[in-house]
Design a protein around this motif. Structure first.
Motif, mmCIF file in Angstrom:
data_model
loop_
_atom_site.group_PDB
_atom_site.id
_atom_site.type_symbol
_atom_site.label_atom_id
_atom_site.label_comp_id
_atom_site.label_asym_id
_atom_site.label_seq_id
_atom_site.Cartn_x
_atom_site.Cartn_y
_atom_site.Cartn_z
ATOM 1 N N ASP A 1 2.322 1.397 -3.589
ATOM 2 C CA ASP A 1 1.451 2.040 -4.407
ATOM 3 C C ASP A 1 1.176 3.691 -4.471
ATOM 4 O O ASP A 1 0.974 4.227 -5.241
ATOM 5 C CB ASP A 1 -0.011 1.209 -4.319
ATOM 6 C CG ASP A 1 0.318 -0.186 -4.782
ATOM 7 O OD1 ASP A 1 1.504 -0.805 -5.532
ATOM 8 O OD2 ASP A 1 -0.512 -1.001 -4.703
ATOM 9 N N THR A 2 0.963 3.937 -3.149
ATOM 10 C CA THR A 2 0.690 5.305 -2.739
ATOM 11 C C THR A 2 1.731 6.198 -3.352
ATOM 12 O O THR A 2 1.571 7.188 -3.872
ATOM 13 C CB THR A 2 0.351 5.510 -1.386
ATOM 14 O OG1 THR A 2 -1.023 4.804 -0.849
ATOM 15 C CG2 THR A 2 0.080 6.903 -1.059
ATOM 16 N N GLY B 1 3.962 5.385 -5.244
ATOM 17 C CA GLY B 1 4.386 5.456 -6.777
ATOM 18 C C GLY B 1 3.370 6.413 -7.402
ATOM 19 O O GLY B 1 3.764 7.000 -8.476
ATOM 20 N N ARG B 2 2.019 6.348 -7.009
ATOM 21 C CA ARG B 2 1.239 7.562 -7.723
ATOM 22 C C ARG B 2 1.672 8.744 -7.504
ATOM 23 O O ARG B 2 1.615 9.576 -8.504
ATOM 24 C CB ARG B 2 -0.040 7.098 -7.093
ATOM 25 C CG ARG B 2 -0.876 5.967 -7.653
ATOM 26 C CD ARG B 2 -2.310 5.994 -7.203
ATOM 27 N NE ARG B 2 -2.554 5.974 -5.897
ATOM 28 C CZ ARG B 2 -2.659 4.838 -4.949
ATOM 29 N NH1 ARG B 2 -2.410 3.609 -5.617
ATOM 30 N NH2 ARG B 2 -2.768 4.788 -3.655
ATOM 31 N N LEU B 3 2.180 9.203 -6.276
ATOM 32 C CA LEU B 3 2.771 10.602 -6.030
ATOM 33 C C LEU B 3 4.008 10.791 -6.804
ATOM 34 O O LEU B 3 3.705 11.993 -7.522
ATOM 35 C CB LEU B 3 2.850 10.578 -4.452
ATOM 36 C CG LEU B 3 1.790 10.691 -3.502
ATOM 37 C CD1 LEU B 3 2.065 10.691 -2.191
ATOM 38 C CD2 LEU B 3 0.619 11.797 -3.923
ATOM 39 N N GLU C 1 4.669 9.425 -9.624
ATOM 40 C CA GLU C 1 4.307 9.553 -11.156
ATOM 41 C C GLU C 1 3.520 10.689 -11.491
ATOM 42 O O GLU C 1 3.625 11.414 -12.681
ATOM 43 C CB GLU C 1 3.097 8.420 -11.458
ATOM 44 C CG GLU C 1 2.936 8.115 -12.989
ATOM 45 C CD GLU C 1 3.942 7.600 -13.738
ATOM 46 O OE1 GLU C 1 4.145 8.285 -14.953
ATOM 47 O OE2 GLU C 1 5.013 7.322 -13.233
ATOM 48 N N ALA C 2 2.879 11.463 -10.493
ATOM 49 C CA ALA C 2 2.053 12.554 -10.875
ATOM 50 C C ALA C 2 2.792 13.855 -10.576
ATOM 51 O O ALA C 2 2.710 14.965 -11.003
ATOM 52 C CB ALA C 2 0.744 12.703 -9.661
ATOM 53 N N CYS C 3 4.135 13.658 -10.095
ATOM 54 C CA CYS C 3 4.915 14.742 -9.785
ATOM 55 C C CYS C 3 5.782 15.192 -11.239
ATOM 56 O O CYS C 3 6.276 13.960 -11.720
ATOM 57 C CB CYS C 3 5.861 14.592 -8.893
ATOM 58 S SG CYS C 3 6.932 16.227 -8.650
ATOM 59 N N GLU D 1 0.723 -1.156 0.106
ATOM 60 C CA GLU D 1 -0.040 0.160 0.032
ATOM 61 C C GLU D 1 0.801 1.149 0.098
ATOM 62 O O GLU D 1 0.533 2.231 -0.791
ATOM 63 C CB GLU D 1 -0.795 0.036 1.348
ATOM 64 C CG GLU D 1 -1.917 1.201 1.065
ATOM 65 C CD GLU D 1 -3.030 1.195 2.431
ATOM 66 O OE1 GLU D 1 -3.177 2.143 2.912
ATOM 67 O OE2 GLU D 1 -3.239 -0.071 2.798
ATOM 68 N N GLY E 1 0.083 15.699 -1.529
ATOM 69 C CA GLY E 1 -0.432 14.324 -1.109
ATOM 70 C C GLY E 1 -0.119 14.130 0.348
ATOM 71 O O GLY E 1 -0.795 13.567 1.041
#
Length: 128
Positions: free
Chosen positions: A102-103, A105-107, A109-111, A99, A124
């Motif tokens: 994944d969290t 990784g999303r952050l 990727e969004a940067c 978890e 985040g």
């Protein structure tokens, strides 16, 4: 064997062996001059503890496992229950790590990671 010899053979630092003695996991004999004198049985216990700790068992679980190991009237069901409980705790930790992965990784990727000051990672982390 002295503490240096048993440390090398068991693969455990002398400081850890002293700690195990302080908490009663091993009780080496003392020579007349007060030096610890470890037996082959002590070495075997220390190697057992090293393997259990390497699998992530807590000190108290190690104490229980060692007690079960030394109890010839033990039931394997007791050993299995202790190991199963530990395995469940490991699985829960793995789920938490996934978890987190994944969290984050999303952050990441969004940067955009550029010269702009806005950063989804910081945003985040600041969320409530």
């Amino acid at each position: 064997m002295n503490i240096g010899q048993v440390s090398e053979r068991a693969g455990i630092p002398a400081k850890t062996i002293r700690y195990y003695e302080d908490i009663g996991l091993v009780t080496p004999k003392r020579s007349g001059n007060g030096y610890r004198a470890f037996s082959e049985a002590d070495l075997h216990k220390l190697a057992f503890l090293a393997r259990a700790r390497a699998l992530g068992f807590s000190i108290e679980d190690c104490r229980k496992l060692l007690g079960l190991y030394e109890d010839e009237t033990r039931e394997s069901a007791d050993v299995k229950a202790l190991a199963s409980e530990h395995l469940l705790a490991i699985e829960e930790k793995i789920a938490q790590l996934r978890e987190m992965h994944d969290t984050l990784g999303r952050l990441v990727e969004a940067c955009h990671g550029d010269h702009r000051p806005d950063c989804p990672i910081l945003a985040g982390l600041a969320e409530e």
